[in-house]
Design a protein around this motif. Structure first.
Motif, PDB file in Angstrom:
ATOM      1  N   SER A  49       0.809  -1.226   0.000  1.00 50.41           N
ATOM      2  CA  SER A  49       0.000   0.000   0.000  1.00 50.41           C
ATOM      3  C   SER A  49       0.836   1.268   0.000  1.00 50.41           C
ATOM      4  N   GLY A  50       2.092   1.149   0.369  1.00 53.16           N
ATOM      5  CA  GLY A  50       2.937   2.332   0.494  1.00 53.16           C
ATOM      6  C   GLY A  50       2.907   2.933   1.886  1.00 53.16           C
ATOM      7  N   LEU A  51       2.057   2.400   2.762  1.00 47.21           N
ATOM      8  CA  LEU A  51       1.976   2.921   4.133  1.00 47.21           C
ATOM      9  C   LEU A  51       3.135   2.437   4.997  1.00 47.21           C
ATOM     10  N   GLY A  52       3.652   1.279   4.698  1.00 45.86           N
ATOM     11  CA  GLY A  52       4.694   0.699   5.537  1.00 45.86           C
ATOM     12  C   GLY A  52       4.113   0.153   6.824  1.00 45.86           C
ATOM     13  N   TYR A  53       5.002  -0.335   7.685  1.00 46.59           N
ATOM     14  CA  TYR A  53       4.545  -0.945   8.941  1.00 46.59           C
ATOM     15  C   TYR A  53       3.914   0.077   9.874  1.00 46.59           C
ATOM     16  N   GLY A  54       4.584   1.206  10.060  1.00 39.18           N
ATOM     17  CA  GLY A  54       4.062   2.235  10.964  1.00 39.18           C
ATOM     18  C   GLY A  54       2.750   2.826  10.482  1.00 39.18           C
ATOM     19  N   GLY A  55       2.673   3.129   9.194  1.00 36.77           N
ATOM     20  CA  GLY A  55       1.438   3.677   8.638  1.00 36.77           C
ATOM     21  C   GLY A  55       0.288   2.696   8.721  1.00 36.77           C
ATOM     22  N   GLY A  56       0.595   1.407   8.510  1.00 37.63           N
ATOM     23  CA  GLY A  56      -0.435   0.375   8.632  1.00 37.63           C
ATOM     24  C   GLY A  56      -0.979   0.283  10.039  1.00 37.63           C
ATOM     25  N   VAL A  57      -0.061   0.354  11.024  1.00 40.01           N
ATOM     26  CA  VAL A  57      -0.489   0.308  12.426  1.00 40.01           C
ATOM     27  C   VAL A  57      -1.359   1.514  12.760  1.00 40.01           C
ATOM     28  N   VAL A  58      -0.966   2.688  12.298  1.00 37.72           N
ATOM     29  CA  VAL A  58      -1.738   3.904  12.573  1.00 37.72           C
ATOM     30  C   VAL A  58      -3.129   3.807  11.940  1.00 37.72           C
ATOM     31  N   VAL A  87     -11.896  -8.895  12.740  1.00 43.03           N
ATOM     32  CA  VAL A  87     -11.076  -8.974  11.521  1.00 43.03           C
ATOM     33  C   VAL A  87      -9.899  -7.998  11.615  1.00 43.03           C
ATOM     34  N   LEU A  88     -10.130  -6.789  12.124  1.00 39.01           N
ATOM     35  CA  LEU A  88      -9.067  -5.784  12.170  1.00 39.01           C
ATOM     36  C   LEU A  88      -7.965  -6.101  13.176  1.00 39.01           C
ATOM     37  N   THR A  89      -8.254  -6.912  14.189  1.00 36.67           N
ATOM     38  CA  THR A  89      -7.184  -7.251  15.131  1.00 36.67           C
ATOM     39  C   THR A  89      -6.117  -8.125  14.486  1.00 36.67           C
ATOM     40  N   ARG A  90      -6.462  -8.865  13.447  1.00 38.43           N
ATOM     41  CA  ARG A  90      -5.480  -9.717  12.769  1.00 38.43           C
ATOM     42  C   ARG A  90      -4.427  -8.887  12.044  1.00 38.43           C
ATOM     43  N   PRO A  91      -4.810  -7.948  11.159  1.00 43.79           N
ATOM     44  CA  PRO A  91      -3.767  -7.151  10.515  1.00 43.79           C
ATOM     45  C   PRO A  91      -3.050  -6.227  11.497  1.00 43.79           C
ATOM     46  N   PHE A  92      -3.751  -5.810  12.562  1.00 40.13           N
ATOM     47  CA  PHE A  92      -3.088  -4.977  13.564  1.00 40.13           C
ATOM     48  C   PHE A  92      -1.932  -5.749  14.199  1.00 40.13           C
ATOM     49  N   GLY A  93      -2.201  -6.980  14.619  1.00 39.00           N
ATOM     50  CA  GLY A  93      -1.155  -7.786  15.242  1.00 39.00           C
ATOM     51  C   GLY A  93      -0.006  -8.089  14.298  1.00 39.00           C
ATOM     52  N   ALA A  94      -0.333  -8.454  13.072  1.00 39.86           N
ATOM     53  CA  ALA A  94       0.715  -8.783  12.105  1.00 39.86           C
ATOM     54  C   ALA A  94       1.546  -7.551  11.754  1.00 39.86           C
ATOM     55  N   THR A  95       0.900  -6.431  11.519  1.00 38.85           N
ATOM     56  CA  THR A  95       1.604  -5.211  11.129  1.00 38.85           C
ATOM     57  C   THR A  95       2.419  -4.656  12.294  1.00 38.85           C
ATOM     58  N   ALA A  96       1.838  -4.666  13.501  1.00 37.38           N
ATOM     59  CA  ALA A  96       2.571  -4.188  14.675  1.00 37.38           C
ATOM     60  C   ALA A  96       3.763  -5.102  14.961  1.00 37.38           C
ATOM     61  N   ASP A  98       5.429  -6.853  12.747  1.00 39.87           N
ATOM     62  CA  ASP A  98       6.436  -6.536  11.730  1.00 39.87           C
ATOM     63  C   ASP A  98       7.138  -5.220  12.050  1.00 39.87           C
ATOM     64  N   LEU A  99       6.384  -4.224  12.497  1.00 38.67           N
ATOM     65  CA  LEU A  99       6.981  -2.935  12.859  1.00 38.67           C
ATOM     66  C   LEU A  99       8.046  -3.124  13.935  1.00 38.67           C
ATOM     67  N   LEU A 100       7.765  -3.957  14.917  1.00 40.73           N
ATOM     68  CA  LEU A 100       8.703  -4.163  16.014  1.00 40.73           C
ATOM     69  C   LEU A 100       9.924  -4.984  15.609  1.00 40.73           C
ATOM     70  N   THR A 101       9.741  -5.953  14.722  1.00 41.36           N
ATOM     71  CA  THR A 101      10.824  -6.911  14.455  1.00 41.36           C
ATOM     72  C   THR A 101      11.626  -6.658  13.186  1.00 41.36           C
ATOM     73  N   LYS A 102      11.056  -6.035  12.182  1.00 41.41           N
ATOM     74  CA  LYS A 102      11.756  -5.873  10.899  1.00 41.41           C
ATOM     75  C   LYS A 102      12.917  -4.883  11.035  1.00 41.41           C
ATOM     76  N   PRO A 103      13.931  -5.044  10.195  1.00 44.03           N
ATOM     77  CA  PRO A 103      15.087  -4.127  10.237  1.00 44.03           C
ATOM     78  C   PRO A 103      14.682  -2.688   9.923  1.00 44.03           C
ATOM     79  N   THR A 104      15.451  -1.758  10.444  1.00 39.17           N
ATOM     80  CA  THR A 104      15.154  -0.344  10.210  1.00 39.17           C
ATOM     81  C   THR A 104      15.237   0.011   8.730  1.00 39.17           C
ATOM     82  N   ALA A 105      16.082  -0.678   7.979  1.00 42.91           N
ATOM     83  CA  ALA A 105      16.189  -0.417   6.546  1.00 42.91           C
ATOM     84  C   ALA A 105      14.884  -0.723   5.820  1.00 42.91           C
ATOM     85  N   LYS A 106      14.050  -1.598   6.397  1.00 44.42           N
ATOM     86  CA  LYS A 106      12.756  -1.939   5.799  1.00 44.42           C
ATOM     87  C   LYS A 106      11.609  -1.176   6.452  1.00 44.42           C
ATOM     88  N   GLY A 107      11.917  -0.280   7.376  1.00 41.80           N
ATOM     89  CA  GLY A 107      10.881   0.514   8.024  1.00 41.80           C
ATOM     90  C   GLY A 107      10.464   0.006   9.385  1.00 41.80           C
TER      91      GLY A 107
END
Length: 148
Positions: A49-58, A87-96, A98-107
């Protein structure tokens, strides 16, 4: 007067009242679909979507807050709000996650498994403590020490 889908199907949305094969099939089908939709939505928000992990969580947090506000609108059925939030708690958990664990180079925040687990445990215990304090404030009679 219209009849709700649960009444037309002869089924209830109260989990404790599901006691037929048909009710079980409906419940588990809803779980399967919601998990699939939620996971797909989380992947889309994070990666495409272009939002990235942080934008998705927001975005998902804002949608969950909207559902919470709609809880106080009598015209909006609670069953609908429940399933949308479910339904929304599923993408929230997955996106949050990913935000916590993915490398900073990936957002991401690059906390790794141990760091993200520590953050989530801190949040969990903080919310549990807050809920306990709220309960004590609202029901002081249940928490007074017994005197002998």
């Amino acid at each position: 007067m219209t009849c709700s889908p649960s009444r037309r199907a002869g089924l209830t949305f109260a989990i404790r009242d599901i006691d037929t094969f048909r009710g079980e099939a409906l419940f588990w089908s809803a779980i399967l679909v919601s998990n699939t939709l939620g996971t797909s939505l989380g992947d889309f928000l994070s990666d495409s979507s272009g939002l990235g992990y942080g934008g998705g969580v927001v975005l998902i947090t804002a949608l969950l807050a909207l559902l919470l506000a709609l809880k106080y609108v009598p015209a909006v059925p609670n069953v609908l709000l429940f399933w949308l939030a479910f339904v929304l708690t599923r993408p929230f958990g997955a996106t949050a996650g990913d935000l916590l664990t993915k490398p900073t180079a990936k957002g991401g925040l690059d906390l790794g498994t141990v760091g993200s687990s520590a953050v989530l445990l801190t949040v969990l215990f903080g919310l549990m403590g807050w809920a306990h304090l709220q309960e004590r404030r609202n029901n002081p009679a249940h928490h007074t020490p017994a005197t002998a």
